[in-house]
Design a protein around this motif. Structure first.
Motif, mmCIF file in Angstrom:
data_model
loop_
_atom_site.group_PDB
_atom_site.id
_atom_site.type_symbol
_atom_site.label_atom_id
_atom_site.label_comp_id
_atom_site.label_asym_id
_atom_site.label_seq_id
_atom_site.Cartn_x
_atom_site.Cartn_y
_atom_site.Cartn_z
ATOM 1 N N GLU A 87 47.991 44.539 25.936
ATOM 2 C CA GLU A 87 48.357 45.935 25.205
ATOM 3 C C GLU A 87 47.552 46.853 25.604
ATOM 4 O OE1 GLU A 87 49.565 45.099 21.311
ATOM 5 O OE2 GLU A 87 50.840 43.534 21.757
ATOM 6 N N ILE A 88 46.406 46.653 25.944
ATOM 7 C CA ILE A 88 45.659 47.943 26.164
ATOM 8 C C ILE A 88 45.283 48.362 27.587
ATOM 9 C CG2 ILE A 88 44.201 47.231 23.906
ATOM 10 C CD1 ILE A 88 42.138 45.678 25.553
ATOM 11 N N GLY A 89 46.009 47.701 28.679
ATOM 12 C CA GLY A 89 45.779 48.107 29.943
ATOM 13 C C GLY A 89 46.721 49.598 29.985
ATOM 14 N N SER A 90 46.646 50.135 31.237
ATOM 15 C CA SER A 90 47.379 51.384 31.569
ATOM 16 C C SER A 90 48.850 51.307 31.399
ATOM 17 C CB SER A 90 46.874 51.955 33.021
ATOM 18 O OG SER A 90 47.548 50.881 34.084
ATOM 19 N N HIS A 91 49.382 50.229 31.384
ATOM 20 C CA HIS A 91 50.881 50.327 31.039
ATOM 21 C C HIS A 91 51.321 49.886 29.663
ATOM 22 C CE1 HIS A 91 51.670 50.650 35.376
ATOM 23 N NE2 HIS A 91 50.791 50.003 35.473
ATOM 24 N N GLY A 92 50.350 49.640 28.977
ATOM 25 C CA GLY A 92 50.518 49.538 27.411
ATOM 26 C C GLY A 92 51.036 48.264 27.349
ATOM 27 N N PRO A 93 51.850 48.103 25.840
ATOM 28 C CA PRO A 93 52.433 46.707 25.562
ATOM 29 C C PRO A 93 53.467 46.409 26.637
ATOM 30 C CG PRO A 93 52.482 48.298 23.709
ATOM 31 C CD PRO A 93 52.018 48.869 24.874
ATOM 32 N N GLY A 94 53.279 44.988 27.000
ATOM 33 C CA GLY A 94 54.316 44.491 28.182
ATOM 34 C C GLY A 94 53.544 44.438 29.796
ATOM 35 N N GLY A 95 52.333 45.009 29.601
ATOM 36 C CA GLY A 95 51.776 45.230 30.962
ATOM 37 C C GLY A 95 50.763 44.033 31.237
ATOM 38 N N ARG A 96 50.163 43.855 32.511
ATOM 39 C CA ARG A 96 49.500 42.806 32.523
ATOM 40 C C ARG A 96 48.145 43.381 33.434
ATOM 41 N NH1 ARG A 96 51.420 37.568 32.544
ATOM 42 N NH2 ARG A 96 53.802 37.805 31.948
ATOM 43 N N ALA A 97 46.904 42.861 33.173
ATOM 44 C CA ALA A 97 45.739 42.977 33.852
ATOM 45 C C ALA A 97 45.483 42.253 34.848
ATOM 46 C CB ALA A 97 44.438 43.365 32.791
ATOM 47 N N LEU A 98 45.344 42.580 36.102
ATOM 48 C CA LEU A 98 45.048 41.759 37.333
ATOM 49 C C LEU A 98 43.666 41.401 37.604
ATOM 50 C CD1 LEU A 98 47.535 43.539 39.910
ATOM 51 C CD2 LEU A 98 47.825 41.602 38.310
ATOM 52 N N TYR A 99 43.164 40.068 37.842
ATOM 53 C CA TYR A 99 41.748 39.791 37.861
ATOM 54 C C TYR A 99 41.729 38.710 38.891
ATOM 55 C CZ TYR A 99 40.138 42.219 33.554
ATOM 56 O OH TYR A 99 39.859 43.272 32.771
ATOM 57 N N SER A 152 31.917 32.907 41.843
ATOM 58 C CA SER A 152 33.177 32.620 41.295
ATOM 59 C C SER A 152 33.505 32.393 39.841
ATOM 60 C CB SER A 152 33.648 31.148 42.007
ATOM 61 O OG SER A 152 32.741 30.336 41.766
ATOM 62 N N ARG A 153 32.318 32.326 39.070
ATOM 63 C CA ARG A 153 32.272 32.476 37.513
ATOM 64 C C ARG A 153 32.487 33.693 37.015
ATOM 65 N NH1 ARG A 153 27.488 29.730 34.335
ATOM 66 N NH2 ARG A 153 27.594 31.806 33.727
ATOM 67 N N ARG A 154 32.853 34.973 37.816
ATOM 68 C CA ARG A 154 33.271 36.191 37.353
ATOM 69 C C ARG A 154 34.659 36.641 37.971
ATOM 70 N NH1 ARG A 154 28.024 35.828 36.837
ATOM 71 N NH2 ARG A 154 27.203 36.774 34.817
ATOM 72 N N PHE A 155 35.463 36.893 37.364
ATOM 73 C CA PHE A 155 36.587 37.723 37.888
ATOM 74 C C PHE A 155 36.841 38.934 37.868
ATOM 75 C CE2 PHE A 155 40.333 34.046 37.799
ATOM 76 C CZ PHE A 155 39.301 33.148 38.576
ATOM 77 N N GLU A 156 36.841 39.705 38.727
ATOM 78 C CA GLU A 156 36.617 41.355 38.647
ATOM 79 C C GLU A 156 38.295 41.843 38.538
ATOM 80 O OE1 GLU A 156 33.009 42.985 41.291
ATOM 81 O OE2 GLU A 156 34.723 42.064 42.482
ATOM 82 N N TRP A 157 38.355 43.008 37.799
ATOM 83 C CA TRP A 157 39.422 43.682 37.712
ATOM 84 C C TRP A 157 40.153 44.123 38.990
ATOM 85 C CZ3 TRP A 157 40.097 49.159 36.718
ATOM 86 C CH2 TRP A 157 41.603 49.536 36.202
ATOM 87 N N ARG A 158 41.390 44.207 39.190
ATOM 88 C CA ARG A 158 41.941 44.734 40.407
ATOM 89 C C ARG A 158 43.065 45.776 40.104
ATOM 90 N NH1 ARG A 158 38.017 42.482 43.040
ATOM 91 N NH2 ARG A 158 38.022 40.664 44.130
ATOM 92 N N GLY A 159 43.295 45.974 38.996
ATOM 93 C CA GLY A 159 44.042 46.843 38.546
ATOM 94 C C GLY A 159 45.137 46.437 37.573
ATOM 95 N N ASP A 160 46.150 47.116 36.977
ATOM 96 C CA ASP A 160 47.172 46.946 36.042
ATOM 97 C C ASP A 160 48.574 46.917 36.877
ATOM 98 O OD1 ASP A 160 45.212 46.612 34.075
ATOM 99 O OD2 ASP A 160 45.492 48.882 33.467
ATOM 100 N N THR A 161 49.323 46.176 36.046
ATOM 101 C CA THR A 161 50.712 46.007 36.511
ATOM 102 C C THR A 161 51.801 46.267 35.403
ATOM 103 O OG1 THR A 161 52.298 45.091 38.065
ATOM 104 C CG2 THR A 161 51.021 43.793 36.708
ATOM 105 N N PRO A 162 52.811 46.572 35.452
ATOM 106 C CA PRO A 162 53.834 46.587 34.346
ATOM 107 C C PRO A 162 54.462 45.260 34.115
ATOM 108 C CG PRO A 162 54.702 48.163 36.113
ATOM 109 C CD PRO A 162 53.377 47.449 36.709
#
Length: 88
Positions: A59-71, A78-88
């Motif tokens: 709920e805290i990504g750039s698309h608000g509730p219902g959005g997803r954060a891509l990692y 490989s023990r760390r997943f980097e943020w790739r952006g947000d999607t609705p």
């Protein structure tokens, strides 16, 4: 991040009462973006699924509730997943 600090982290999607990592589970650290610093339980995921990365509801990504954060896994760690952006 050393192992002790890693094991103190909060796990994405866990109840607040039981938010720490559990023995016998495999975790990666989420780096950057809205879920920065959380741990993601990847226990039971195949190597292919881990390499593909994840789209995590938040709920805290750039698309608000219902959005997803891509990692996706960091190429050098490989023990760390980097943020790739947000999607609705």
């Amino acid at each position: 991040m050393d192992e002790l600090e890693f094991m103190r982290g909060r796990v994405y999607g866990a109840d607040h009462d039981d938010a720490g990592p559990q023995p016998g589970r495999a975790y990666v650290e989420l780096v950057g973006g809205p879920l920065d610093g959380l741990l993601l339980d990847v226990t039971g995921l195949s190597d292919h699924e881990v390499r593909a990365g994840v789209a995590l509801p938040t709920e805290i990504g750039s698309h608000g509730p219902g959005g997803r954060a891509l990692y996706a896994p960091r190429a050098t760690d490989s023990r760390r997943f980097e943020w790739r952006g947000d999607t609705p």
